[in-house]
Design an enzyme around this catalytic site. Structure first.
Site, mmCIF file in Angstrom:
data_model
loop_
_atom_site.group_PDB
_atom_site.id
_atom_site.type_symbol
_atom_site.label_atom_id
_atom_site.label_comp_id
_atom_site.label_asym_id
_atom_site.label_seq_id
_atom_site.Cartn_x
_atom_site.Cartn_y
_atom_site.Cartn_z
ATOM 1 N N LEU A 96 11.347 1.116 6.881
ATOM 2 C CA LEU A 96 10.766 1.391 5.837
ATOM 3 C C LEU A 96 11.533 2.683 5.198
ATOM 4 O O LEU A 96 11.840 3.409 5.773
ATOM 5 C CB LEU A 96 9.304 1.761 5.960
ATOM 6 C CG LEU A 96 8.540 2.440 4.860
ATOM 7 C CD1 LEU A 96 8.146 1.339 3.928
ATOM 8 C CD2 LEU A 96 7.146 3.297 5.293
ATOM 9 N N LYS A 123 6.514 -2.066 1.845
ATOM 10 C CA LYS A 123 5.358 -1.604 2.465
ATOM 11 C C LYS A 123 4.120 -2.388 2.307
ATOM 12 O O LYS A 123 3.464 -2.093 1.458
ATOM 13 C CB LYS A 123 5.020 0.135 1.874
ATOM 14 C CG LYS A 123 4.243 0.734 2.874
ATOM 15 C CD LYS A 123 4.148 2.102 2.348
ATOM 16 C CE LYS A 123 3.240 2.901 3.269
ATOM 17 N NZ LYS A 123 3.696 3.312 4.549
ATOM 18 N N GLU A 125 12.415 2.031 14.203
ATOM 19 C CA GLU A 125 11.461 3.151 13.479
ATOM 20 C C GLU A 125 10.238 3.358 14.545
ATOM 21 O O GLU A 125 10.321 2.520 15.378
ATOM 22 C CB GLU A 125 11.133 2.974 12.060
ATOM 23 C CG GLU A 125 10.196 1.698 11.977
ATOM 24 C CD GLU A 125 10.361 1.233 10.229
ATOM 25 O OE1 GLU A 125 10.423 2.278 9.648
ATOM 26 O OE2 GLU A 125 10.038 0.186 10.050
ATOM 27 N N TYR A 132 0.744 -1.386 0.092
ATOM 28 C CA TYR A 132 0.258 0.055 -0.043
ATOM 29 C C TYR A 132 1.049 1.369 0.123
ATOM 30 O O TYR A 132 2.108 1.301 0.106
ATOM 31 C CB TYR A 132 -0.942 -0.007 1.339
ATOM 32 C CG TYR A 132 -0.357 0.527 2.666
ATOM 33 C CD1 TYR A 132 -0.414 1.619 2.998
ATOM 34 C CD2 TYR A 132 0.507 -0.731 3.097
ATOM 35 C CE1 TYR A 132 0.035 2.009 4.415
ATOM 36 C CE2 TYR A 132 0.893 -0.298 4.450
ATOM 37 C CZ TYR A 132 0.889 0.957 5.000
ATOM 38 O OH TYR A 132 1.497 1.453 6.173
#
Length: 286
Positions: free
Chosen positions: A206, A150, A182, A32
């Protein structure tokens, strides 16, 4: 009622349908992107499109029909739904071949599923949270090893946000081998002296589109940037901290695990980078 996009059709959201055998539903076999909209225009669209293509390639998933028209589709949805400020969510799954199987379906006979919808967020750039800053807790990073893709595998990040809420905080940073990877839905940064520190790109995090833009703006503003892992103890001892994401832009962090950073208020680096990023994004939006 929102108009959404499903496999080539614009539909009222109540009429949108995806098969119960879709692999996104059964296997989280999908990717996505989320693109912000400011003043009716798309922010960092080319970056999101490039990352989407990379995610598809990494999972050996073919491009969906409509891939080459995604800019037009995004703009159509903005117009049809009257979005001034908000988000566009895009999802591609490996589709449905009419049953459940661990083996990938033949891409020649099973087309991917492409879905897009909008979320209206009036005043997106004026989020009051940016003025008070976020409180963060630390949690173990228990995700799979390919966080650079992702995917829609978002259960553990969702659990992390709920852990933060239960602790009276706003979000969580994930820790692996003593180092921050993260946030649950954002990239993480600390500031010590005149230096911004954030984890380097790898499979562990990411590759944030907002991250890339913010670091570029920071260097243009003569700020020092170090891309390396940093420990939780380093973060607690930092002068300030912040996160970046497509929906939050640059968001200051003022507390980690109950330890206040600096004077407990958003720091000057985070405030300045947020201002620069929003200004430049408005100028470059399409």
């Amino acid at each position: 009622m929102r108009t959404v996009y499903v496999n080539g059709e614009y539909l009222p959201e109540t009429e949108a349908r995806v098969s119960i055998f879709d692999r996104g539903f059964l296997m989280a076999d999908g990717v996505y992107e989320v693109t912000s909209v400011l003043d009716g225009k798309l922010v960092d669209f080319e970056g999101h499109l490039a990352r989407l293509e990379r995610s598809l390639n990494e999972l050996d998933m073919r491009k969906p029909d409509g891939f080459d028209n995604l800019l037009e589709i995004h703009r159509d949805l903005v117009a049809r739904n009257g979005i001034e400020d908000g988000l566009i969510y895009l999802q591609v799954t490996r589709g449905s071949d009419g049953d459940r199987d661990f083996v990938f379906p033949d891409p020649e006979t099973t087309p991917p599923t492409l879905v897009l919808f909008t979320q209206s967020k009036p005043g997106l750039a004026d989020n009051p949270a940016a003025k008070k800053g976020m409180k963060i807790i630390s949690i173990d990073d228990l995700r799979w090893g390919r966080r650079d893709i992702k995917t829609v595998q978002l259960l553990y990040p969702s659990m992390g946000k709920m852990m933060a809420r239960k602790a009276g905080a706003d979000d969580a940073w994930m820790i692996e081998d003593g180092h921050v990877t993260e946030g649950t839905s954002n990239n993480a940064y600390i500031v010590k002296g005149n230096t911004i520190v954030t984890r380097h790109l790898s499979h562990e995090i990411l590759h944030g589109i907002t991250r890339a833009a913010v670091l570029s703006f920071a260097r243009e503003a003569q700020m020092q940037v170090e891309e390396r892992p940093f420990t939780l103890d380093e973060a607690k001892a930092a002068d300030e901290a912040f996160v970046t994401s497509a929906s939050a832009f640059v968001m200051p962090v003022v507390e980690i695990d109950g330890t206040a950073l600096g004077d407990g208020a958003p720091g000057p680096v985070a405030r300045r980078l947020r201002e620069i990023y929003i200004d430049e994004s408005r100028k470059a939006a399409v």
